[in-house]
Motif scaffolding. Structure first.
Motif, short mmCIF file in Angstrom:
data_model
loop_
_atom_site.label_atom_id
_atom_site.label_comp_id
_atom_site.label_asym_id
_atom_site.label_seq_id
_atom_site.Cartn_x
_atom_site.Cartn_y
_atom_site.Cartn_z
N VAL A 42 54.74 38.80 37.68
CA VAL A 42 53.45 38.10 37.62
C VAL A 42 52.42 39.22 37.60
N GLY A 43 52.17 39.71 36.39
CA GLY A 43 51.37 40.91 36.20
C GLY A 43 49.88 40.62 36.36
N ASP A 44 49.14 41.65 36.78
CA ASP A 44 47.68 41.47 36.84
C ASP A 44 47.10 41.44 35.42
N SER A 45 47.97 41.67 34.42
CA SER A 45 47.55 41.47 33.02
C SER A 45 47.09 40.03 32.80
N LEU A 46 47.44 39.13 33.73
CA LEU A 46 46.97 37.74 33.59
C LEU A 46 45.45 37.67 33.58
N ALA A 47 44.80 38.67 34.17
CA ALA A 47 43.34 38.72 34.15
C ALA A 47 42.83 38.64 32.71
N MET A 48 43.51 39.41 31.83
CA MET A 48 43.08 39.45 30.43
C MET A 48 43.76 38.33 29.62
N VAL A 49 45.07 38.17 29.83
CA VAL A 49 45.86 37.26 28.98
C VAL A 49 45.53 35.80 29.26
N VAL A 50 45.37 35.45 30.53
CA VAL A 50 45.17 34.04 30.90
C VAL A 50 43.71 33.73 31.22
N LEU A 51 43.03 34.67 31.90
CA LEU A 51 41.68 34.38 32.37
C LEU A 51 40.59 34.91 31.44
N GLY A 52 41.00 35.67 30.41
CA GLY A 52 40.03 36.14 29.42
C GLY A 52 39.09 37.22 29.92
N MET A 53 39.49 37.92 31.00
CA MET A 53 38.63 39.00 31.50
C MET A 53 38.77 40.22 30.60
N GLN A 54 37.84 41.16 30.77
CA GLN A 54 37.80 42.34 29.90
C GLN A 54 38.88 43.37 30.24
N ASP A 55 39.22 43.42 31.53
CA ASP A 55 40.25 44.35 32.01
C ASP A 55 40.93 43.70 33.21
N THR A 56 41.77 44.48 33.92
CA THR A 56 42.53 43.87 35.03
C THR A 56 41.82 44.03 36.39
N LEU A 57 40.65 44.63 36.37
CA LEU A 57 40.05 45.05 37.64
C LEU A 57 39.48 43.92 38.51
N SER A 58 39.09 42.81 37.90
CA SER A 58 38.37 41.78 38.66
C SER A 58 39.26 40.71 39.26
N VAL A 59 40.52 40.65 38.86
CA VAL A 59 41.36 39.57 39.38
C VAL A 59 41.60 39.79 40.89
N THR A 60 41.61 38.68 41.65
CA THR A 60 41.67 38.78 43.11
C THR A 60 43.06 38.44 43.65
N MET A 61 43.26 38.74 44.93
CA MET A 61 44.51 38.38 45.61
C MET A 61 44.73 36.88 45.53
N ASP A 62 43.68 36.11 45.82
CA ASP A 62 43.84 34.65 45.85
C ASP A 62 44.23 34.11 44.48
N GLU A 63 43.65 34.69 43.42
CA GLU A 63 44.04 34.24 42.07
C GLU A 63 45.49 34.63 41.78
N MET A 64 45.86 35.86 42.12
CA MET A 64 47.25 36.31 41.88
C MET A 64 48.25 35.42 42.62
N LEU A 65 47.87 34.98 43.82
CA LEU A 65 48.78 34.14 44.62
C LEU A 65 49.01 32.78 43.95
N ILE A 66 47.96 32.23 43.34
CA ILE A 66 48.11 30.92 42.68
C ILE A 66 49.16 31.01 41.58
N PHE A 67 49.07 32.07 40.74
CA PHE A 67 50.00 32.21 39.62
C PHE A 67 51.41 32.57 40.11
N THR A 68 51.48 33.38 41.15
CA THR A 68 52.81 33.77 41.66
C THR A 68 53.52 32.54 42.24
N LYS A 69 52.76 31.67 42.91
CA LYS A 69 53.35 30.43 43.44
C LYS A 69 53.91 29.57 42.30
#
Ligand code: KIV
Length: 274
Positions: A42-69
């Motif tokens: 469950v890569g932080d690449s989801l920031a760009m691939v799923v959430l449309g962010m510019q890079d991986t820097l802004s994704v948070t722990m809480d967001e990562m936990l939702i996808f990992t679950k």
């Protein structure tokens, strides 16, 4: 039975390739599990691939936990590896161990991945000593994009190639169970894979790594705007067929061929590395 780091070490010893895909949701996890993928990252690449962010820097722990679950609910056999987002471990040893434990307790991940070498030694040591498998990540480390100055191949000159080797030895000594090598020349990845006793997983690092990882959306060809050199589209239509092809090609050493690799190191420079 859930796949384990012990099994992946055995695969390296037997020269069997390890298969990994970055995926982020319940449905993809189910497909990957049916195809018998070894590891779902469950890569932080989801920031760009799923959430449309510019890079991986802004994704948070809480967001990562939702996808990992979500991935944990879908995959019953694959090893679930959660990517620690930017500043969830760099900030302090305490943050590193408490955020790693959140992934295990709250989202039922089986291990965590973090980026860096020497500078994350204490974090890898603490987390692995707590019984949480740690995967390190060297080469092109997207969380350091502002230092690296872009998504470029790393380890092309003697100094940076030697630094990657030194860091690889350090993270193994710290207790890492596996190492992702992103966008480094294939001969450098070959050298590191032969030096280390832990398995290496390549992305844009050639066929000599002990396993390969690609992003699910990339191997399906879902991103029509951009295709990195190391990405191969395995099928545009049927995800199960695409994943089965990917696993078959990785296991049989067909992917990544030269076409999907960087061959930037000359033999003279290679001889100087230790
Ligand atoms: O975030 C991610 O998906 C990754 C892989 C590409 C290695 O770090």
């Amino acid at each position: 039975m859930r796949k384990s780091m012990l099994g992946f070490s055995e695969k390296k010893a037997k020269n069997e390739k390890i298969t990994m895909v970055s995926a982020y949701d319940y449905h993809s996890a189910k497909i990957l599990d049916v195809c018998d993928i070894d590891i779902i990252l469950v890569g932080d690449s989801l920031a760009m691939v799923v959430l449309g962010m510019q890079d991986t820097l802004s994704v948070t722990m809480d967001e990562m936990l939702i996808f990992t679950k979500a991935v944990s609910r879908g995959a019953k056999k694959a090893f679930i590896l959660a990517d620690m987002p930017f500043m969830s471990y760099q900030s302090s040893d305490y943050d590193a161990i408490s955020n790693a434990s959140r992934f295990i307790k709250e989202s039922h991940a089986n291990g965590v991945k973090l980026e860096g070498g020497k500078e994350v030694f204490s974090k890898i040591k603490l987390i692995s000593q707590a019984g949480i498998p740690v995967v390190a990540h060297l080469g092109l480390t997207p969380q350091s994009i502002n230092t690296l100055g872009g998504y470029k191949v790393q380890g092309r000159d003697l100094h940076s190639a030697q630094k990657i080797i030194d860091d690889a030895k350090i993270i193994q000594d710290a207790g890492a169970s596996m190492l992702v090598l992103e966008c480094i020349p294939l001969k450098l990845a070959q050298k590191i894979s032969s030096i280390l006793s832990i398995p290496t997983i390549g992305i844009g690092s050639g066929k000599y790594c002990d396993g390969q990882v690609l992003v699910y959306h990339d191997l399906l060809g879902l991103n029509q705007d951009f295709k990195a050199k190391f990405v191969k589209h395995f099928d545009d239509f049927n995800p199960k067929v695409a994943v089965e092809r990917y696993i078959h090609e990785v296991k049989n050493g067909i992917f990544p061929s030269q076409e999907y690799s960087f061959d930037f190191l000359d033999e003279e420079l290679l001889d100087k590395l230790y």
